[in-house]
Scaffold this active site. Structure first.
Site, PDB file in Angstrom:
ATOM      1  N   SER A 178       0.858  -1.187   0.000  1.00  0.00           N
ATOM      2  CA  SER A 178       0.000   0.000   0.000  1.00  0.00           C
ATOM      3  C   SER A 178       0.896   1.240   0.000  1.00  0.00           C
ATOM      4  O   SER A 178       1.679   1.444   0.937  1.00  0.00           O
ATOM      5  CB  SER A 178      -0.873   0.025   1.254  1.00  0.00           C
ATOM      6  N   ASP A 225      -4.689   3.375  -1.969  1.00  0.00           N
ATOM      7  CA  ASP A 225      -5.740   3.715  -0.992  1.00  0.00           C
ATOM      8  C   ASP A 225      -6.284   5.107  -1.249  1.00  0.00           C
ATOM      9  O   ASP A 225      -5.622   6.105  -0.963  1.00  0.00           O
ATOM     10  CB  ASP A 225      -5.159   3.653   0.426  1.00  0.00           C
ATOM     11  N   MET A 266     -12.040   4.163  -0.749  1.00  0.00           N
ATOM     12  CA  MET A 266     -12.677   4.441   0.546  1.00  0.00           C
ATOM     13  C   MET A 266     -13.348   5.796   0.403  1.00  0.00           C
ATOM     14  O   MET A 266     -12.938   6.801   1.008  1.00  0.00           O
ATOM     15  CB  MET A 266     -11.623   4.431   1.669  1.00  0.00           C
ATOM     16  N   MET A 276     -11.256  -5.983   5.375  1.00  0.00           N
ATOM     17  CA  MET A 276     -10.486  -5.025   6.170  1.00  0.00           C
ATOM     18  C   MET A 276     -10.148  -5.656   7.517  1.00  0.00           C
ATOM     19  O   MET A 276     -11.027  -6.156   8.223  1.00  0.00           O
ATOM     20  CB  MET A 276     -11.282  -3.742   6.387  1.00  0.00           C
ATOM     21  N   ASP A 293      -6.420  -6.446   4.347  1.00  0.00           N
ATOM     22  CA  ASP A 293      -5.848  -5.107   4.292  1.00  0.00           C
ATOM     23  C   ASP A 293      -5.808  -4.464   5.676  1.00  0.00           C
ATOM     24  O   ASP A 293      -6.847  -4.157   6.255  1.00  0.00           O
ATOM     25  CB  ASP A 293      -6.745  -4.268   3.361  1.00  0.00           C
ATOM     26  N   MET A 328      -8.856   7.943  -0.330  1.00  0.00           N
ATOM     27  CA  MET A 328      -9.650   8.317   0.843  1.00  0.00           C
ATOM     28  C   MET A 328     -10.222   9.718   0.639  1.00  0.00           C
ATOM     29  O   MET A 328      -9.500  10.622   0.184  1.00  0.00           O
ATOM     30  CB  MET A 328      -8.755   8.312   2.088  1.00  0.00           C
ATOM     31  N   HIS A 339      -1.107  -1.382  -4.251  1.00  0.00           N
ATOM     32  CA  HIS A 339      -2.395  -1.103  -3.590  1.00  0.00           C
ATOM     33  C   HIS A 339      -2.530   0.397  -3.399  1.00  0.00           C
ATOM     34  O   HIS A 339      -1.677   1.054  -2.780  1.00  0.00           O
ATOM     35  CB  HIS A 339      -2.453  -1.821  -2.239  1.00  0.00           C
ATOM     36  N   HIS A 367      -8.287   0.776  -4.065  1.00  0.00           N
ATOM     37  CA  HIS A 367      -9.210   0.576  -2.933  1.00  0.00           C
ATOM     38  C   HIS A 367      -9.915   1.898  -2.664  1.00  0.00           C
ATOM     39  O   HIS A 367      -9.314   2.824  -2.100  1.00  0.00           O
ATOM     40  CB  HIS A 367      -8.377   0.122  -1.728  1.00  0.00           C
TER      41      HIS A 367
HETATM   42  C1  DX5 Z   1      -6.168   1.577   5.572  1.00  0.00           C
HETATM   43  C2  DX5 Z   1      -5.684   1.136   4.196  1.00  0.00           C
HETATM   44  C3  DX5 Z   1      -4.612   0.084   4.275  1.00  0.00           C
HETATM   45  C4  DX5 Z   1      -3.381   0.567   4.979  1.00  0.00           C
HETATM   46  C5  DX5 Z   1      -2.466  -0.590   5.260  1.00  0.00           C
HETATM   47  O1  DX5 Z   1      -7.383   2.256   5.428  1.00  0.00           O
HETATM   48  O2  DX5 Z   1      -6.759   0.594   3.471  1.00  0.00           O
HETATM   49  O3  DX5 Z   1      -4.252  -0.310   2.954  1.00  0.00           O
HETATM   50  O4  DX5 Z   1      -2.729   1.507   4.176  1.00  0.00           O
HETATM   51  O5  DX5 Z   1      -1.403  -0.078   5.987  1.00  0.00           O
HETATM   52  P1  DX5 Z   1      -0.609  -0.993   7.049  1.00  0.00           P
HETATM   53  O6  DX5 Z   1      -0.113  -2.165   6.226  1.00  0.00           O
HETATM   54  O7  DX5 Z   1       0.497  -0.115   7.528  1.00  0.00           O
HETATM   55  O8  DX5 Z   1      -1.591  -1.385   8.095  1.00  0.00           O
HETATM   56 ZN    ZN Z   2      -6.389  -0.370   1.425  1.00  0.00          ZN
END
Ligand code: DX5
Ligand code: ZN
Length: 225
Positions: free
Chosen positions: A10, A37, A70, A139, A175, A39, A35, A68
């Site tokens: 990620s 993320d 969010m 998750m 994740d 947000m 990956h 991903h």
């Molecule tokens: C959290 C993200 C994850 C996160 C994982 O909302 O979806 O992908 O970045 O990070 P680590 O591996 O550090 O928990």
């Molecule tokens: Zn993620």
């Protein structure tokens, strides 16, 4: 049916001041997927980046871009993420009232469709769309931030979802809080795609990334028997 283990770093944990180089380095270090993320500060209490950043990163790696989302709502933005070069677009089952329509829209854009569920969301939300997805993302932290602690209670849910998948060609992804300690637990529960941010980007050099990725991969493969 055992699906090949995939390591998906990620980039939320990468150095944002040199994101293109980080994506290149982590790809060269052995990442199977990148990956991404996304947000929005509304569905999750954090803001990261949008499709333009992903578009700028596309030429830095030939790896699968595992996006991903969010965000809520997600439908108005699916085309932008598809055009930005995402290969898998995962929406949260909790992000809106029309999950099936969102998944149909992702596939109609020619991309693989993923559904994500938060730690408190039961797998029953996935059953009605099990034939409309290519990936299921479980998750193992509450979404929004990297560096959180793995929530072990999701492992039972993972086993039940693995049984629900049966022989379908669906990747099962986890994740949040994935390390060399938790990766084998996830793999033993039937998970084959492992997202890891802080555990991969620890050390900050391509050599560290290569070591981290192969340690997580070895731990997961070792648990699949
Ligand atoms: C959290 C993200 C994850 C996160 C994982 O909302 O979806 O992908 O970045 O990070 P680590 O591996 O550090 O928990
Ligand atoms: Zn993620």
């Amino acid at each position: 049916m055992s699906r090949p283990i995939k390591i998906a770093p990620s980039i939320l944990a990468a150095d944002f001041a040199k994101l293109g180089k980080e994506v290149r380095d982590v790809t060269d270090a052995g990442a199977d997927w990148i990956h991404l993320d996304v947000m929005d500060g509304h569905f999750v209490p954090n803001i990261s980046y949008g499709p333009d950043v992903i578009k700028a990163l596309r030429s830095s790696s030939e790896a699968v871009f595992d996006c991903h989302l969010m965000i809520s709502p997600c439908d108005p933005y699916l085309e932008a993420f598809a055009k930005a070069g995402c290969d898998i677009i995962t929406v949260h089952a909790e992000a809106g009232p029309h999950l099936h329509r969102s998944l149909q829209a992702v596939r109609s854009l020619g991309k693989k469709a993923g559904v994500a569920i938060n730690p408190a969301t039961p797998e029953s939300l996935i059953e009605p769309v099990i034939n409309d997805v290519d990936l299921i993302l479980i998750m193992s932290v509450n979404p929004g931030f990297g560096g959180q602690k793995f929530i072990p209670s999701i492992l039972e849910k993972a086993r039940r979802i693995n049984a629900m998948i049966g022989t379908r060609a669906i990747d099962l992804e986890v994740d949040g809080g994935i390390t060399v300690e938790t990766a084998p637990l996830a793999a033993a529960a039937g998970i084959n795609a492992l997202v890891a941010g802080s555990a991969v980007f620890r050390g900050g050099t391509i050599e560290a990334y290569r070591e981290n990725i192969s340690a997580i991969r070895a731990a997961a493969v070792g648990a699949t028997g």
